[in-house]
Design a protein around this motif. Structure first.
Motif, short mmCIF file in Angstrom:
data_model
loop_
_atom_site.label_atom_id
_atom_site.label_comp_id
_atom_site.label_asym_id
_atom_site.label_seq_id
_atom_site.Cartn_x
_atom_site.Cartn_y
_atom_site.Cartn_z
N ARG A 30 4.75 42.39 -2.51
CA ARG A 30 3.46 41.76 -2.51
C ARG A 30 3.58 40.25 -2.35
O ARG A 30 2.82 39.63 -1.62
CB ARG A 30 2.79 42.08 -3.85
CG ARG A 30 1.34 42.24 -3.77
CD ARG A 30 0.82 42.61 -5.13
NE ARG A 30 -0.40 43.34 -5.00
CZ ARG A 30 -1.16 43.68 -5.99
NH1 ARG A 30 -0.78 43.40 -7.22
NH2 ARG A 30 -2.27 44.31 -5.79
N ARG A 31 4.54 39.66 -3.07
CA ARG A 31 4.75 38.23 -2.99
C ARG A 31 5.22 37.81 -1.61
O ARG A 31 4.80 36.76 -1.10
CB ARG A 31 5.77 37.78 -4.02
CG ARG A 31 5.24 37.77 -5.41
CD ARG A 31 6.26 37.24 -6.37
NE ARG A 31 5.87 37.57 -7.73
CZ ARG A 31 6.68 37.56 -8.74
NH1 ARG A 31 7.95 37.23 -8.58
NH2 ARG A 31 6.24 37.86 -9.94
N SER A 32 6.09 38.60 -1.02
CA SER A 32 6.60 38.23 0.30
C SER A 32 5.50 38.29 1.35
O SER A 32 5.43 37.45 2.26
CB SER A 32 7.78 39.11 0.71
OG SER A 32 7.38 40.45 0.87
N LYS A 33 4.61 39.28 1.22
CA LYS A 33 3.48 39.36 2.16
C LYS A 33 2.56 38.16 1.97
O LYS A 33 2.09 37.57 2.94
CB LYS A 33 2.71 40.66 1.97
CG LYS A 33 1.58 40.77 2.96
CD LYS A 33 0.90 42.10 2.93
CE LYS A 33 -0.22 42.02 3.94
NZ LYS A 33 -0.76 43.20 4.37
N ARG A 34 2.32 37.79 0.74
CA ARG A 34 1.46 36.62 0.46
C ARG A 34 2.11 35.35 1.00
O ARG A 34 1.44 34.48 1.56
CB ARG A 34 1.21 36.51 -1.05
CG ARG A 34 0.45 35.28 -1.48
CD ARG A 34 -0.95 35.29 -0.87
NE ARG A 34 -1.62 34.05 -1.05
CZ ARG A 34 -2.66 33.87 -1.84
NH1 ARG A 34 -3.15 34.89 -2.52
NH2 ARG A 34 -3.22 32.70 -1.95
N ALA A 35 3.41 35.22 0.83
CA ALA A 35 4.11 34.04 1.34
C ALA A 35 4.01 33.97 2.86
O ALA A 35 3.80 32.90 3.43
CB ALA A 35 5.57 34.06 0.89
N LEU A 36 4.15 35.11 3.52
CA LEU A 36 4.03 35.17 4.97
C LEU A 36 2.63 34.78 5.41
O LEU A 36 2.44 33.97 6.32
CB LEU A 36 4.38 36.56 5.49
CG LEU A 36 4.19 36.79 6.98
CD1 LEU A 36 5.12 35.91 7.80
CD2 LEU A 36 4.37 38.26 7.33
N THR A 37 1.63 35.36 4.77
CA THR A 37 0.24 35.05 5.11
C THR A 37 -0.06 33.58 4.89
O THR A 37 -0.72 32.94 5.72
CB THR A 37 -0.71 35.92 4.26
OG1 THR A 37 -0.41 37.30 4.51
CG2 THR A 37 -2.16 35.67 4.61
N ASP A 38 0.44 33.01 3.80
CA ASP A 38 0.21 31.59 3.54
C ASP A 38 0.88 30.71 4.58
O ASP A 38 0.30 29.71 5.03
CB ASP A 38 0.73 31.22 2.15
CG ASP A 38 -0.15 31.75 1.02
OD1 ASP A 38 -1.27 32.23 1.31
OD2 ASP A 38 0.31 31.71 -0.13
N ALA A 39 2.08 31.07 5.00
CA ALA A 39 2.79 30.29 6.02
C ALA A 39 2.06 30.35 7.36
O ALA A 39 1.92 29.33 8.06
CB ALA A 39 4.23 30.80 6.17
N ILE A 40 1.58 31.53 7.71
CA ILE A 40 0.82 31.68 8.95
C ILE A 40 -0.47 30.87 8.88
O ILE A 40 -0.84 30.19 9.84
CB ILE A 40 0.54 33.16 9.26
CG1 ILE A 40 1.84 33.90 9.58
CG2 ILE A 40 -0.44 33.29 10.42
CD1 ILE A 40 1.70 35.41 9.66
N ASP A 41 -1.13 30.91 7.74
CA ASP A 41 -2.38 30.16 7.58
C ASP A 41 -2.14 28.66 7.74
O ASP A 41 -2.93 27.97 8.39
CB ASP A 41 -3.03 30.48 6.24
CG ASP A 41 -4.43 29.91 6.13
OD1 ASP A 41 -5.25 30.19 7.03
OD2 ASP A 41 -4.70 29.18 5.17
N ARG A 42 -1.06 28.16 7.16
CA ARG A 42 -0.74 26.73 7.32
C ARG A 42 -0.51 26.38 8.78
O ARG A 42 -0.95 25.33 9.27
CB ARG A 42 0.47 26.36 6.47
CG ARG A 42 0.15 26.24 4.99
CD ARG A 42 1.31 25.62 4.21
NE ARG A 42 2.55 26.38 4.29
CZ ARG A 42 2.85 27.43 3.52
NH1 ARG A 42 1.99 27.84 2.60
NH2 ARG A 42 4.01 28.05 3.64
N ALA A 43 0.16 27.26 9.50
CA ALA A 43 0.40 27.02 10.93
C ALA A 43 -0.92 27.04 11.70
O ALA A 43 -1.12 26.22 12.62
CB ALA A 43 1.36 28.07 11.49
#
Length: 92
Positions: free
Chosen positions: A1-14
């Motif tokens: 769950r955390r890794s998916k959230r981290a990925l989503t957050d990184a994509i959102d920043r981009a």
């Protein structure tokens, strides 16, 4: 769950960074007198501004915002980004 959230957050920043580029593009297209946010990408911003219209730029901004909303709504990141990338390609 955390890794998916981290990925989503990184994509959102981009995607937010991409929105800043298109903000600069639109400002150049309409002759705004503000400073560019992405001064290091000035050549790219001016090239995109020259090769498109303000209407196309606003449509691209809308596609990026839609991608952000889809990511928040738990959309598949690969599919969301693929759809967005297709909408950002140069138009004839």
């Amino acid at each position: 769950r955390r890794s998916k959230r981290a990925l989503t957050d990184a994509i959102d920043r981009a995607l937010i960074d991409l929105l800043a580029i298109y903000r600069d593009v639109l400002m150049v297209q309409v002759g705004g007198d503000g400073e560019l946010i992405n001064t290091d990408l000035s050549d790219l911003v001016h090239q995109i501004a020259h090769d498109s219209t303000p209407h196309q730029t606003l449509a691209r901004v809308d596609h990026i915002e839609t991608a952000r909303k889809r990511l928040v709504a738990n959309g598949n990141p690969l599919l969301v980004l693929e759809d967005m990338a297709i909408s950002l390609r140069p138009q004839a």
